[in-house]
Structures are given as structure tokens and as C-alpha cells.
Design a protein around this motif. Structure first.
Motif, PDB file in Angstrom:
ATOM      1  N   VAL A   1      22.919  18.054  14.561  1.00 48.36           N
ATOM      2  CA  VAL A   1      23.637  19.159  15.194  1.00 48.36           C
ATOM      3  C   VAL A   1      24.203  18.729  16.545  1.00 48.36           C
ATOM      4  CG1 VAL A   1      23.359  21.453  16.191  1.00 48.36           C
ATOM      5  CG2 VAL A   1      22.282  20.903  14.002  1.00 48.36           C
ATOM      6  N   ILE A   2      23.434  17.971  17.302  1.00 50.50           N
ATOM      7  CA  ILE A   2      23.872  17.539  18.635  1.00 50.50           C
ATOM      8  C   ILE A   2      25.064  16.591  18.550  1.00 50.50           C
ATOM      9  CG2 ILE A   2      23.188  16.243  20.697  1.00 50.50           C
ATOM     10  CD1 ILE A   2      20.343  17.304  20.245  1.00 50.50           C
ATOM     11  N   LEU A   3      25.008  15.645  17.593  1.00 44.85           N
ATOM     12  CA  LEU A   3      26.032  14.607  17.506  1.00 44.85           C
ATOM     13  C   LEU A   3      27.181  14.976  16.572  1.00 44.85           C
ATOM     14  CD1 LEU A   3      23.687  11.481  17.218  1.00 44.85           C
ATOM     15  CD2 LEU A   3      24.763  12.391  19.277  1.00 44.85           C
ATOM     16  N   GLY A   4      27.137  16.143  15.944  1.00 45.69           N
ATOM     17  CA  GLY A   4      28.127  16.509  14.943  1.00 45.69           C
ATOM     18  C   GLY A   4      29.540  16.637  15.483  1.00 45.69           C
TER      19      GLY A   4
ATOM     20  N   THR B   1      19.023   8.308  17.162  1.00 48.65           N
ATOM     21  CA  THR B   1      17.976   9.153  16.588  1.00 48.65           C
ATOM     22  C   THR B   1      16.639   8.428  16.529  1.00 48.65           C
ATOM     23  OG1 THR B   1      19.679  10.221  15.233  1.00 48.65           O
ATOM     24  CG2 THR B   1      17.380  10.595  14.619  1.00 48.65           C
ATOM     25  N   LEU B   2      16.652   7.171  16.109  1.00 50.49           N
ATOM     26  CA  LEU B   2      15.397   6.413  16.024  1.00 50.49           C
ATOM     27  C   LEU B   2      14.816   6.146  17.402  1.00 50.49           C
ATOM     28  CD1 LEU B   2      16.187   3.830  13.193  1.00 50.49           C
ATOM     29  CD2 LEU B   2      14.659   5.796  13.061  1.00 50.49           C
TER      30      LEU B   2
ATOM     31  N   SER C   1       8.390  18.663  12.961  1.00 48.49           N
ATOM     32  CA  SER C   1       8.560  17.717  11.867  1.00 48.49           C
ATOM     33  C   SER C   1       9.606  16.659  12.221  1.00 48.49           C
ATOM     34  CB  SER C   1       8.988  18.461  10.603  1.00 48.49           C
ATOM     35  OG  SER C   1       9.410  17.562   9.600  1.00 48.49           O
ATOM     36  N   TYR C   2       9.361  15.448  11.762  1.00 45.86           N
ATOM     37  CA  TYR C   2      10.324  14.370  11.982  1.00 45.86           C
ATOM     38  C   TYR C   2      11.670  14.718  11.366  1.00 45.86           C
ATOM     39  CZ  TYR C   2      12.437   9.724  11.566  1.00 45.86           C
ATOM     40  OH  TYR C   2      13.287   8.659  11.636  1.00 45.86           O
TER      41      TYR C   2
ATOM     42  N   PHE D   1      17.529  16.472  11.937  1.00 51.19           N
ATOM     43  CA  PHE D   1      18.572  17.482  11.754  1.00 51.19           C
ATOM     44  C   PHE D   1      19.076  18.015  13.090  1.00 51.19           C
ATOM     45  CE2 PHE D   1      17.117  17.994   7.269  1.00 51.19           C
ATOM     46  CZ  PHE D   1      18.361  17.864   6.681  1.00 51.19           C
ATOM     47  N   LEU D   2      18.185  18.119  14.080  1.00 52.47           N
ATOM     48  CA  LEU D   2      18.626  18.561  15.404  1.00 52.47           C
ATOM     49  C   LEU D   2      19.610  17.563  16.014  1.00 52.47           C
ATOM     50  CD1 LEU D   2      15.306  19.970  16.931  1.00 52.47           C
ATOM     51  CD2 LEU D   2      17.314  21.251  16.167  1.00 52.47           C
ATOM     52  N   TRP D   3      19.322  16.273  15.853  1.00 50.37           N
ATOM     53  CA  TRP D   3      20.259  15.270  16.351  1.00 50.37           C
ATOM     54  C   TRP D   3      21.580  15.329  15.583  1.00 50.37           C
ATOM     55  CZ3 TRP D   3      20.803  12.876  20.662  1.00 50.37           C
ATOM     56  CH2 TRP D   3      19.690  12.610  21.453  1.00 50.37           C
TER      57      TRP D   3
END
Length: 291
Positions: free
Chosen positions: A129-132, A164-165, A119-120, A125-127
Motif C-alpha cells: 500500500v505504501i509503495l503502490g 520490504t525485507l 503478521s508478516y 501488504f502494508l508496504w
């Protein structure tokens, strides 16, 4: 055939075949767009819609600084996302087209489309987590001793929205560029090399100009939808990363001012259409000069 002569059998059959798809496209595209356009000339007071024709919504869009700021920011973000995505997508498409064996190209294209399996929203949300603040990047850099404290400029701002985009729309840019690169006659590249050109000059004088239709298509495919994306700015942008689509969503669903939201949508569509047409025209002029 004169204007008064009857239609031939083939012409009548073509009209019948095209009539249903045309009506279907008209119902799905033209009618909703016309409804939005019509709504933009009305006004709304909470739940009451006044259908009296007015230009007040467009005056408010023109006079309010916040709308101009959001529109300029949206165009800037979409332009940067398009630039980053196409620049990163071109080498991938070039590698698959020129350096991957024909029997394995379908496998590579299959791998490129893997992000679409999820899902988009999940990818966003994964990004996150990565960029948090305590995410993968900050934790890794901290453990390596490269930074003393987590980086704050990679989340909840415009930078996070662009990253992200760009990732989300990368396959949309890779595939059209790959298709055009596949159609390039390899004998033209061999002729360029036989005439003494290097690989670099051959790329800039032969490959790149011939692949420009794919680059233009990829740019438009990325630029047009990103300016209307509101999920990514909502989740990744923070207070300083909101775009015009977020304001449109706010007008429709939170402030109960659908006519103003419709006016904002029309203004954004006109700006995108104008920039896209100008981009295509400039590209055609450049291609004519190259030939």
C-alpha cells in the motif's frame, strides 16, 4: 581416562541429559535435510517418482541459464538487504546502548519488537500500500508537487523486495548488535578519550572493532533467511523480482518436479553456507589484525 575405562557417573548423566535434545534436533533438522538431499538425486514424471540415482537435476541446474540468473539475483538481493539492514540497525542499537538511560532501555527494546506483533504477511501488504502506484509515497510526493506522475520503480521490482525485507528483518539486526554494544567496557572508551582521541576516532578504533561479533551475527541472521524468502518476492517483486525460492516453490507445488526443486534448494543452501563461512573467516582474520 583411558579409552577402555567405563564412563563416570557425571559423564553418564550428561549423556542422558543431552541424548533427548540431540535426538530431537536430529529429527527436526538432519532428517528433513537428508530427505531433501536424497530427493534431489531422484527424478519425477508428474506423479511418478523414479528413485534411480541420477545427477540429471544438478546438470539441469548448472546448464539452464534461468536458474543461475535467479540464484545470482537472490544472492545479490540478500546481500543488499543485509547491508541496508545492518547499516540502518547499527545507529539504532548504538543510540539505545549509549544514549538511552538504563531504566528506559527495556522500553526502547519493547518498541523495537512491536512489528512482530502483526503478521508478516500483513506487513508485506502494508508496504504494498505504501509503495503502490497510488500509495502513500506517490500520493504525498504528487500533492507536494515534487513529482508529476507516480514513481514506478518502487513497486513490483527488486527495489520493493529490498525495502520490504530490510524493514521485516531490522529487529533481528538491532538486537544482536545492541547486546554486544552493552558488553563493551565503557572505561575503554574513556581511556581512548583521555589519550587524546576524538569521539569519531574512538568509535572507529574501539567501539566498532569490539562490536564486530554483533555485526557479524546480525549479518548472518539477516542474510541466511532472506535468500529463502518467497512471500515478499511473490507479492512485491513482480516479474523482474522473482528469486530462487520462488522457483523452488514453483517446482514443488506447480510443476510437480520435487526432485529438481530439491536440487535447487541444496544448491542454494551450499552457496549460502559457503558465503557465510567465508564471511566469518574474513571477519576473524580482520579481528586478529586489529589486535
Amino acid at each position: 581416562m583411558s579409552s577402555g575405562s567405563p564412563l563416570t557417573q557425571d559423564q553418564s548423566r550428561a549423556i542422558r541429559l543431552m541424548g533427548l535434545p540431540f535426538a530431537y534436533a536430529l529429527a527436526l533438522l538432519a532428517i528433513p535435510l537428508g530427505a531433501v538431499l536424497l530427493f534431489s538425486f531422484w527424478t519425477q514424471d508428474f506423479m511418478t517418482v523414479d528413485t534411480t540415482f541420477t545427477l540429471d537435476n544438478y546438470r539441469e541446474v548448472a546448464e539452464s541459464p534461468i536458474y543461475g540468473l535467479l540464484l545470482r539475483r537472490s544472492l545479490m538481493v540478500s546481500g543488499l538487504v543485509t547491508l541496508v539492514t545492518v547499516v540502518l540497525a547499527y545507529p539504532v542499537a548504538y543510540f539505545v546502548s549509549f544514549h538511552v538511560a538504563p531504566s528506559k532501555k527495556s522500553l526502547w527494546l519493547f518498541l523495537i519488537t512491536i512489528p512482530f506483533w502483526t503478521s508478516y504477511l500483513i506487513r508485506v501488504f502494508l508496504w504494498k500500500v505504501i509503495l503502490g502506484y497510488n500509495g502513500v509515497i506517490n500520493s504525498g510526493l504528487t500533492q507536494l508537487g515534487l513529482i508529476d506522475e507516480p514513481l514506478t520503480f518502487i513497486l513490483y521490482n527488486v527495489n520493493a523486495v529490498i525495502i520490504t525485507l530490510a524493514h521485516a528483518f531490522a529487529p533481528f539486526a538491532i538486537l544482536p548488535i545492541f547486546v554486544v554494544l552493552e558488553k563493551i567496557d565503557r572505561s575503554l572508551l574513556e581511556a581512548s578519550r583521555d589519550l587524546g582521541e576524538t569521539k569519531v576516532s574512538t568509535f572507529f578504533w574501539v567501539t566498532l572493532p569490539l562490536s564486530m561479533p554483533g555485526v557479524v551475527g546480525a549479518a548472518l541472521i539477516v542474510f541466511i533467511p532472506t535468500i529463502g524468502d518467497y512471500v515478499t518476492p511473490e507479492l512485491m517483486g513482480g516479474a523482474g523480482g522473482k528469486l530462487i525460492a520462488n522457483m523452488i516453490q514453483t517446482q514443488f507445488l506447480q510443476l510437480n518436479n520435487a526432485p529438481l526443486g530439491a536440487a535447487l534448494a541444496i544448491v542454494a543452501m551450499v552457496c549460502v553456507a559457503g558465503i557465510s563461512i567465508l564471511f566469518v573467516l574474513l571477519n576473524r582474520r580482520w579481528l586478529r589484525r586489529q589486535t
